[in-house]
Design an enzyme around this catalytic site. Structure first.
Site, PDB file in Angstrom:
ATOM      1  N   PRO A  24       1.478  24.636 -35.636  1.00 47.24           N
ATOM      2  CA  PRO A  24       0.882  25.823 -36.255  1.00 47.24           C
ATOM      3  C   PRO A  24       1.116  27.066 -35.407  1.00 47.24           C
ATOM      4  O   PRO A  24       0.960  27.028 -34.184  1.00 47.24           O
ATOM      5  CB  PRO A  24      -0.607  25.469 -36.334  1.00 47.24           C
ATOM      6  N   LEU A  25       1.473  28.156 -36.070  1.00 45.76           N
ATOM      7  CA  LEU A  25       1.778  29.407 -35.377  1.00 45.76           C
ATOM      8  C   LEU A  25       1.231  30.584 -36.185  1.00 45.76           C
ATOM      9  O   LEU A  25       1.659  30.810 -37.318  1.00 45.76           O
ATOM     10  CB  LEU A  25       3.293  29.588 -35.216  1.00 45.76           C
ATOM     11  N   THR A  26       0.300  31.333 -35.615  1.00 47.14           N
ATOM     12  CA  THR A  26      -0.195  32.530 -36.279  1.00 47.14           C
ATOM     13  C   THR A  26       0.927  33.556 -36.394  1.00 47.14           C
ATOM     14  O   THR A  26       1.591  33.870 -35.414  1.00 47.14           O
ATOM     15  CB  THR A  26      -1.374  33.128 -35.490  1.00 47.14           C
ATOM     16  N   HIS A 175      -8.691  22.526 -36.926  1.00 46.60           N
ATOM     17  CA  HIS A 175      -8.380  23.124 -35.625  1.00 46.60           C
ATOM     18  C   HIS A 175      -9.597  23.004 -34.710  1.00 46.60           C
ATOM     19  O   HIS A 175     -10.588  23.707 -34.871  1.00 46.60           O
ATOM     20  CB  HIS A 175      -8.010  24.586 -35.813  1.00 46.60           C
ATOM     21  N   TYR A 180     -11.378  28.165 -30.303  1.00 41.29           N
ATOM     22  CA  TYR A 180     -11.959  28.581 -31.578  1.00 41.29           C
ATOM     23  C   TYR A 180     -13.249  27.795 -31.849  1.00 41.29           C
ATOM     24  O   TYR A 180     -13.747  27.097 -30.985  1.00 41.29           O
ATOM     25  CB  TYR A 180     -10.914  28.480 -32.679  1.00 41.29           C
ATOM     26  N   ARG A 227      -6.830  18.706 -34.431  1.00 38.38           N
ATOM     27  CA  ARG A 227      -6.132  19.152 -33.222  1.00 38.38           C
ATOM     28  C   ARG A 227      -7.134  19.452 -32.112  1.00 38.38           C
ATOM     29  O   ARG A 227      -8.155  20.106 -32.348  1.00 38.38           O
ATOM     30  CB  ARG A 227      -5.308  20.406 -33.513  1.00 38.38           C
ATOM     31  N   ASN A 235      -8.786  31.722 -24.631  1.00 39.60           N
ATOM     32  CA  ASN A 235      -9.896  32.389 -25.314  1.00 39.60           C
ATOM     33  C   ASN A 235     -11.226  32.208 -24.574  1.00 39.60           C
ATOM     34  O   ASN A 235     -12.282  32.034 -25.185  1.00 39.60           O
ATOM     35  CB  ASN A 235     -10.022  31.907 -26.768  1.00 39.60           C
ATOM     36  N   GLY A 310       6.671  24.776 -31.344  1.00 40.21           N
ATOM     37  CA  GLY A 310       6.198  26.045 -31.871  1.00 40.21           C
ATOM     38  C   GLY A 310       7.272  27.101 -31.950  1.00 40.21           C
ATOM     39  O   GLY A 310       7.902  27.287 -32.985  1.00 40.21           O
TER      40      GLY A 310
END
Length: 353
Positions: A24-26, A175, A180, A227, A235, A310
């Protein structure tokens, strides 16, 4: 050792033709109200030769958005937009799952549809700034979710998973990594609750287990992955008991028989090997910052069943063919990672012999 990548495998109910998947890649290229576009469909379809595409983080509710122009999966508009993406990927003979990502406190009101205060396990302000339409701004102190709101958020994940399947996705990934919301419940610096979601390890993993259980009940365990990123300080996360928490989390998740566990490697192989022994189904591994040969060795050695990449996938829509043939790789352009249009998104060239 690269030969190990090309053996097919079944992850839950999802049959994979080989073992090289897209992480996954924003990319921040959805509409302002979180609807995927034809451009997004083109981007993912270009990469359909990966064993599995795990999409960018997608918010399960309005509170779950932290960044600009990220997609959602909680309205009919979102479902219609994602249907364009899944149809394009399936037409290209690919498999795609939607990652459900609630950012929690890693947010700014200017980036959310309701402009509300970010929510989190506890009212602990994260360090750092957030990019908004008006520039970088300090992330504010979040509002602590009530016990009832935590339960409501579990239901939002359930509904979002159902919406993902309605949009044609082959499954979802929850996620629980990278600082997060789920990860914020794990970490002692971000979770200072005194109810049943805080304090002990069992309490701090409770939200994640409830989310995974709800999603698996809704769409089937064989279409549900999760994940994690043990020890990852991204973060502003500080985990004080990684070696206790993650084995407990895996023990609690194992009876669900989920399709896979996706581990973002943190540099310490000892806990990774321990999780490998505990986990009963497919283990997907992202060993960031290493080359394909190193990652393929993990498959050869049985540490991982599937590997994800990624930025290599971002910059090489035909990465699978390049790896198979030993062709050189395109160089990723960090200046175009987030936001914008075709440049650095759908215009990376394929290899021509």
């Amino acid at each position: 050792m690269l030969n190990a990548l090309w053996n097919p495998i079944v992850a839950g109910e999802i049959s994979l033709p080989h073992r090289l998947a897209m992480a996954p890649l924003t990319r921040s290229r959805s509409t302002p109200n979180g609807v995927p576009t034809e451009l997004n469909a083109e981007y993912y379809a270009q990469r359909a030769s990966h064993a599995l595409i795990i999409t960018e983080g997608t918010q399960p509710n309005a509170d779950g958005q932290g960044y600009t122009l990220t997609p959602g999966i909680y309205t009919e508009e979102h479902i219609a937009g994602w249907r364009k993406v899944t149809d394009a990927v399936h037409k290209a003979h690919g498999r795609i799952i939607i990652q459900l990502m609630h950012v929690g406190r890693i947010a700014h009101p200017d980036n959310t549809p309701h402009h509300g205060q970010p929510v989190a396990p506890s009212a602990v302000q994260p360090k750092g700034d957030m990019f908004t339409a008006s520039g970088l701004q300090e992330m504010p102190v979040p509002r602590e979710l009530t016990t009832e709101e935590v339960a409501a958020t579990v239901d939002d994940f359930r509904r979002a998973a159902a919406a993902a399947i309605a949009a044609g996705a082959d499954g979802v990934e929850i996620h629980g990594a990278n600082g997060y919301l789920l990860h914020q419940f794990f970490a002692t610096n971000t979770n200072q609750r005194t109810d049943r979601y805080g304090g002990s390890v069992d309490n701090r993993i409770r939200f994640a287990v409830e989310v995974a259980t709800a999603v698996a009940e809704e769409i089937g365990a064989g279409r549900t992955g999760i994940r994690i990123s043990p020890g990852n300080p991204f973060n502003d996360i500080a985990e004080s008991d990684t070696h206790d928490l993650y084995p407990a989390l895996v023990r609690a998740l194992a009876p669900l028989n989920l399709a896979y566990l996706h581990v973002l490697h943190g540099g310490d192989d000892e806990p990774l090997h321990a999780l490998r022994k505990q986990w009963p189904t497919t283990l997907v591994l992202n060993r960031a910052g290493t080359d394909i040969a190193t990652r393929a060795q993990d498959v050869q050695d049985g540490i991982a069943d599937v590997i994800t990449v990624g930025t290599m996938a971002l910059a090489n829509p035909d990465l699978v063919e390049r790896v198979r043939t030993g062709a050189p790789l395109n160089t990723p352009d960090p200046e175009t990672f987030y936001g914008g249009g075709e440049a650095g998104y759908t215009d990376y060239p394929t290899h021509t012999a």
